[in-house]
Design a protein around this motif. Sequence first.
Motif, mmCIF file in Angstrom:
data_model
loop_
_atom_site.group_PDB
_atom_site.id
_atom_site.type_symbol
_atom_site.label_atom_id
_atom_site.label_comp_id
_atom_site.label_asym_id
_atom_site.label_seq_id
_atom_site.Cartn_x
_atom_site.Cartn_y
_atom_site.Cartn_z
ATOM 1 N N LEU A 37 -21.043 -40.504 -18.566
ATOM 2 C CA LEU A 37 -22.343 -39.852 -18.408
ATOM 3 C C LEU A 37 -23.493 -40.720 -18.895
ATOM 4 O O LEU A 37 -24.516 -40.838 -18.218
ATOM 5 C CB LEU A 37 -22.348 -38.513 -19.145
ATOM 6 N N GLU A 38 -23.342 -41.356 -20.048
ATOM 7 C CA GLU A 38 -24.439 -42.158 -20.590
ATOM 8 C C GLU A 38 -24.743 -43.386 -19.719
ATOM 9 O O GLU A 38 -25.884 -43.846 -19.670
ATOM 10 C CB GLU A 38 -24.163 -42.565 -22.031
ATOM 11 N N ILE A 39 -23.770 -43.878 -19.008
ATOM 12 C CA ILE A 39 -23.985 -44.997 -18.078
ATOM 13 C C ILE A 39 -24.503 -44.468 -16.752
ATOM 14 O O ILE A 39 -25.456 -45.001 -16.181
ATOM 15 C CB ILE A 39 -22.688 -45.809 -17.885
ATOM 16 N N ARG A 40 -23.887 -43.395 -16.262
ATOM 17 C CA ARG A 40 -24.300 -42.798 -14.983
ATOM 18 C C ARG A 40 -25.766 -42.375 -15.019
ATOM 19 O O ARG A 40 -26.492 -42.548 -14.039
ATOM 20 C CB ARG A 40 -23.404 -41.618 -14.650
ATOM 21 N N ASN A 41 -26.232 -41.833 -16.148
ATOM 22 C CA ASN A 41 -27.616 -41.380 -16.244
ATOM 23 C C ASN A 41 -28.628 -42.512 -16.113
ATOM 24 O O ASN A 41 -29.774 -42.282 -15.742
ATOM 25 C CB ASN A 41 -27.850 -40.638 -17.561
ATOM 26 N N VAL A 42 -28.208 -43.726 -16.391
ATOM 27 C CA VAL A 42 -29.088 -44.884 -16.231
ATOM 28 C C VAL A 42 -28.964 -45.458 -14.821
ATOM 29 O O VAL A 42 -29.964 -45.833 -14.201
ATOM 30 C CB VAL A 42 -28.760 -45.971 -17.282
ATOM 31 N N VAL A 43 -27.755 -45.521 -14.305
ATOM 32 C CA VAL A 43 -27.494 -46.183 -13.023
ATOM 33 C C VAL A 43 -27.907 -45.324 -11.827
ATOM 34 O O VAL A 43 -28.524 -45.834 -10.890
ATOM 35 C CB VAL A 43 -25.996 -46.572 -12.920
ATOM 36 N N ARG A 44 -27.591 -44.048 -11.848
ATOM 37 C CA ARG A 44 -27.813 -43.201 -10.670
ATOM 38 C C ARG A 44 -29.265 -43.143 -10.189
ATOM 39 O O ARG A 44 -29.502 -43.245 -8.976
ATOM 40 C CB ARG A 44 -27.271 -41.796 -10.917
#
Length: 72
Positions: A37-44
């Motif tokens: 989630l913490e990576i997805r929230n930046v990448v998406r």
Amino acid sequence: MTVVGYDVEFTNLAKYGSHIIDTDRKKARKFEDGLLLEIRNVVRPIRLATYAEVLDRALLVEQGLEDVRRIS
């Protein structure tokens, strides 16, 4: 799981779902879905067009998070 570990697992499983991820854009979106989630929230929000771009950005974000954890 690290992004590299997830990439290996995703690539291995992707061959069984080739009818689901039949374009690079779909592959990129599916890969995003499985990121932490913490990576997805930046990448998406960036909406990168290719799987390679998403993977590259996810690796950069993961490294940044690791740097912050190490410093803290």
